[in-house]
Design a protein around this motif. Structure first.
Motif, PDB file in Angstrom:
ATOM      1  N   SER A 100       0.866  -1.185   0.000  1.00 23.43           N
ATOM      2  CA  SER A 100       0.000   0.000   0.000  1.00 23.43           C
ATOM      3  C   SER A 100       0.901   1.233   0.000  1.00 23.43           C
ATOM      4  O   SER A 100       2.124   1.120   0.027  1.00 23.43           O
ATOM      5  N   GLN A 102       1.524   3.219   2.331  1.00 21.71           N
ATOM      6  CA  GLN A 102       2.328   3.293   3.553  1.00 21.71           C
ATOM      7  C   GLN A 102       3.613   2.485   3.444  1.00 21.71           C
ATOM      8  O   GLN A 102       4.605   2.773   4.123  1.00 21.71           O
ATOM      9  N   ASP A 103       3.603   1.480   2.593  1.00 22.36           N
ATOM     10  CA  ASP A 103       4.777   0.620   2.439  1.00 22.36           C
ATOM     11  C   ASP A 103       5.755   1.135   1.391  1.00 22.36           C
ATOM     12  O   ASP A 103       6.863   0.605   1.265  1.00 22.36           O
ATOM     13  N   THR A 155      -4.084   3.718  -3.769  1.00 22.63           N
ATOM     14  CA  THR A 155      -3.478   3.624  -2.430  1.00 22.63           C
ATOM     15  C   THR A 155      -2.073   4.223  -2.427  1.00 22.63           C
ATOM     16  O   THR A 155      -1.566   4.602  -1.374  1.00 22.63           O
TER      17      THR A 155
END
Length: 241
Positions: A100, A102-103, A155
């Motif tokens: 996502s 965030q990664d 995302t």
């Protein structure tokens, strides 16, 4: 007239030639030479034994080796360990991992030095995205030293337009080195795994064994078919005349 015969065991070039031709018998070995030969054979036997062992087996059997053998085995163990570590690095991936936004920094920007990362931005319900995910899964198993990732487009990039999907970014050292955006770039649903592999190879992301662009092969076959059809039509028209 007295004829002098050379000692058949003498180390002369002439005697060596005569032995090779079978004129003189093989040289008799002394006890010292026999011991030396036996020692060499024993060392070779030990070497063969520990070369066939895994690292765990070497540790289990280390009490059975002499001090001299242990030094050789330690060098061999270090070599095997280096080979194992190199193998682990080379084969550390092997699948397409879903991430996502965030990664992104951890998985892409900080992925590692000299490491290629292939990121596919996609959306469910888009057939070409599904096809590319299937091709990437096969390529990930084939090229296990490359990090293959996929992420739902929005995302990672808010409001990323669907018309740009599928999108593939190829990164090296955290920087984009190539990008493929939109269905036209991929040739639509006719895209094959080999064609996608060729695209990534042209970007430098992987080393392919393909000798030429698979798309060119298809185009050449198509043109050959067209020429055959035109030629047949001309022959038919000529016969009618």
């Amino acid at each position: 007239m007295n004829m002098a015969f050379e000692d058949p065991n003498a180390d002369t070039e002439w005697n060596d030639i005569l032995r090779k031709k079978g004129i003189l018998p093989p040289k008799e070995t002394t006890n010292e030479e026999e011991e030396e030969e036996a020692s060499v054979l024993q060392q070779q036997s030990v070497v063969k034994t520990y070369e066939d062992m895994t690292l765990e087996e070497l540790e289990e059997n280390e009490d059975d080796f002499s001090e001299e053998d242990e030094r050789a085995i330690e060098l061999y163990r270090q070599q095997r360990m280096a080979q194992w570590q190199a193998s682990q690095i080379k084969n550390k991936f092997g699948e397409v991992v879903e991430i996502s936004g965030q990664d992104y920094v951890q998985e892409v920007t900080k992925a590692g030095k000299d490491l290629w990362v292939i990121l596919h931005l996609y959306k469910q319900g888009i057939p070409l995205c599904t096809l590319i995910n299937q091709h990437l899964a096969a390529l990930a198993r084939k090229f296990k030293d490359i990090k293959f990732l996929k992420a739902i487009s929005t995302t990672c990039i808010p409001n990323y337009p669907d018309k740009n999907l599928p999108t593939i970014f190829a990164y090296l050292d955290g920087e984009i080195r190539a990008q493929f955006i939109g269905p036209l770039v991929f040739g639509g649903m006719n895209l094959t795994q080999d064609e996608l592999e060729w695209k990534l190879a042209e970007a430098g992301a992987l080393k392919t064994e393909l000798e030429e662009n698979p798309r060119k092969q298809i185009q050449d076959q198509l043109m050959s078919s067209i020429r055959t059809t035109i030629s047949s039509k001309r022959d038919s028209d000529s016969d009618d005349d």
